[in-house]
Design a protein around this motif. Structure first.
Motif: not given
Lengths: 410, 273
Positions: B234-244
């Motif tokens: 979520l953080f490093l591949e998707g860039g979805l920081w909020g969800l991560g």
């Protein structure tokens, strides 16, 4: 010796021993050089360039220095994140940075790069229209393509009787079950998703195809072959596994397969006939570049067919300029080494290949990717086997724990 | 506590100060490197990445999506199985170390048990992968579990040994001489007395293995996907920081609750002994 470089924007694994030590030195040099350069060379005309490791013929730098009288300070990096960190602060003293297409849109959006003065780069006309048209910057307003490569299917001859010709075949359960436990897909799930899209007949470069409906189809398709996969391998895993034939088929990047082929000539590469995604590495002029004029000159210089040919021969990646220009050059100069590389399907995809630009991902697409990845990984897709045994086991464990605690309390 | 009644208020103040100096280094260290980032992380978890406004959307998604729950369930199952397996393997060995081994033999045995864990754990995981190939095992659930057990055995063995070695051997002698059969000796004397060690070991192993990233990502193949891998993705591949961030906060909160209750249980236990 002109070792093929894996530094094409994705895979940063070195095949040769001692590579780590060299890499460490390069990083040290890269860290120190800008400071030394800035103090020593304030008077003379200096161009500071940051590029992937082993991604240029060093001769080319000498030729540029002799031609223009501009001294080139040339530094290298291993992973795109390092270059991105430099771009983020305005360039960290560099006048030209080469980086993977996935960072280009971000750099433009955040105002980290300068606009290209096209009047200073007549050689833009040499660019291959297909490569130049990649959606990262289709008009070269901020970024000029340097080199490019593809994602395809690597296989080991002898291990695979009937090599896969298409993504459709790779994602076909009947086909892939014959090589069960000996197939890997890439750890970058975007690559898996896009390949599955092509197998399903959707063009990944069309934004509208990135929707929930297609994502569910992709999840079902990848889920249907998952049990036959050995894993989702990055370059550091599939390269050695192919070389020692632990696996037979791998979704892979062309540059890496070239490196593996040096070690094991039985490893081969297919550009899938139903569509091959290509990526592009770009030249950018950072916001705080000091020698903008020299940077433009250098970009123009690199797009010259003779110079591009030198680089192709050295790094074994395809140049961003039209292939015909290089073929003409090879024929007129009788350069058989260049001709051989131009005809190698591992460097230049065959004429009939259907090349699709790998899409620039936005946040919504990233979200769709993550959701699909979880769907594939958890089997949360209709038609998958149930996870009842798992829940039963957990229930037993929890019940045992509660019983234990209750007995203690009593 | 015991001496408090005899002290003047100033003296109590001095003692408090002295105590504060004792734990200050740890507090400062953890604040800088764990709690401050944790606060920042929890802030991110409440931010809507599209609009930048505050929202509960990330948490809603973590709790309502069946995918996330399933990933959490898989991680929990692996963690619990790791706890069970390490306990079964370590308990007899710890018992032998505490009661069976001669005193001259003990240092050699402890060293022998611990040497395999001195290798850096990333290197160990990579080496393990090759070893499993040699043994004919492929990446998957079983491979992940074997490597996790290897990884966390010392964290079970050492607390067990520590708690067993303080048991007075005469207690065991007494139970034996009063005619307790072996099974009763184990269930009524040894296991209850080693409960603090079991609890500490189980707590350490379960918390660490719940969020383990390296072992399942190297050895899980296409079959295993854990909370640690999902947070990474979520953080490093998707860039979805909020969800991560929301997912991380949920895991940290769950771990803290677990740790809190376990330590309370431990305290109750200690008073009972």
């Amino acid at each position: 010796m002109a070792l093929p470089s894996p530094g094409g924007g994705y895979a940063m694994v070195r095949g040769e021993p001692g590579g780590v030590r060299i890499a460490a030195w390069l990083i040290i040099v890269a860290l120190i050089a800008p400071f030394m350069a800035s103090s020593a060379a304030s008077e003379e005309n200096v161009l500071k360039v940051l590029n992937y490791s082993e991604y240029i013929d060093p001769e080319v730098l000498k030729i540029f220095e002799e031609m223009t009288g501009i001294r080139v300070v040339y530094d290298e990096f291993e992973a795109a994140e390092e270059a991105w960190a430099k771009l983020k602060v305005g360039g960290a003293g560099y006048d030209l940075i080469i980086i993977a297409h996935s960072y280009v849109q971000l750099a433009i959006d955040q105002g980290l790069v300068r606009k290209i003065d096209k009047s200073m780069i007549p050689n833009l006309a040499n660019l291959d229209p297909l490569i130049a048209g990649h959606p990262a910057d289709p008009r070269q307003d901020y970024a000029v393509p340097y080199m490019w490569g593809t994602t395809g299917i690597a296989y080991v001859e002898g291990c695979v009787a009937d090599p896969p010709r298409s993504w459709r075949q790779l994602f076909d359960e009947d086909y892939i079950s014959r090589y069960s436990g000996k197939v890997s897909l890439l750890s970058e799930f975007s690559e898996v998703f896009e390949a599955a899209m092509i197998a399903l007949g959707y063009d990944p470069s069309v934004r509208d195809n990135w929707n929930g409906e297609v994502a569910r189809e992709v999840a079902r398709l990848v889920g249907s072959i998952k049990e036959h996969l050995v894993g989702f391998y990055g370059a550091s895993e599939y390269m050695p596994a192919l070389a020692n034939e632990q696996i037979c088929i791998a979704q892979a990047w062309n540059g890496d397969v070239l490196v593996v082929r040096e070690e094991n000539p039985r490893v081969n590469y297919v550009t899938p006939e139903d569509g091959t995604l290509f990526w592009v590495d770009y030249m950018l002029i950072p916001r705080d570049a000091e020698n903008v004029e020299a940077a433009h000159k250098f970009i123009n210089f690199l797009l010259d067919p003779e110079i591009a040919a030198r680089n192709v021969k050295f790094v074994w990646y395809a140049a961003s300029i039209k292939k015909d220009l290089l073929v003409d050059l090879a024929e007129s100069t009788g350069d058989s080494e260049l001709m051989e590389i131009l005809e190698d399907p591992l460097v230049y995809p065959p004429e009939n290949a259907r090349l699709i630009p790998s899409p620039v991902l936005d946040q919504e697409m990233n979200k769709l990717l993550e959701e699909t990845k979880i769907a594939v990984q958890t089997g949360e897709v209709p038609g998958e086997r149930s996870s009842l045994p798992l829940y039963a086991l957990m229930a037993i464990v929890v019940a045992a724990a509660i019983a234990l605690i209750a007995r203690k309390r009593a | 506590m015991e001496a408090g009644g005899h002290e003047t208020p100033e003296r109590i103040g001095d003692r408090r100060l002295a105590q504060a100096i004792l734990y200050a280094p740890l507090v400062v260290f953890l604040s800088v490197f764990f709690y401050a980032p944790l606060v920042w992380l929890s802030y991110i978890s409440f931010v809507d990445q599209d609009t930048g406004s505050l929202t509960l959307r990330n948490y809603l998604e973590v709790f309502t999506s069946p995918g996330y729950l399933r990933v959490f369930a898989i991680s929990l199952a692996i963690a619990m199985e790791t706890v069970a397996a390490t306990l079964i393997i370590a308990l007899p060995a710890a018992y032998y170390l505490a009661f069976g081994a001669r005193s001259g033999e003990r240092p050699f045995l402890i060293a022998g048990f611990l040497v395999p864990f001195w290798v850096d754990f990333l290197l160990r995981a990579i080496a393990f992968k090759n070893l499993l190939y040699v043994l004919g095992l492929r990446e998957g659930y079983v491979a992940t579990l074997i490597a996790m057990v290897y990884e966390y055995l010392p964290f079970m063995l050492l607390p067990l040994y520590a708690s067993l070695s303080v048991i007075d051997p005469s207690v065991i002698e007494a139970a034996r001489s009063l005619g307790a059969p072996r099974s009763m000796l184990l269930s009524r004397v040894i296991i209850p007395l080693s409960m603090p060690g079991i609890m500490v070991g189980a707590l350490l192993v379960s918390l660490m293995s719940l969020t383990e990233y390296i072992v399942p990502s190297l050895l899980g193949g296409s079959q295993v996907f854990t909370v640690g891998m999902m947070i990474y993705s979520l953080f490093l591949e998707g860039g979805l920081w909020g969800l991560g961030a929301a997912l991380s906060i949920v895991i940290v909160a769950a771990s803290m609750i677990l740790a809190f209750y376990a330590s309370r249980l431990l305290a109750v236990n200690r008073n009972a002994v």
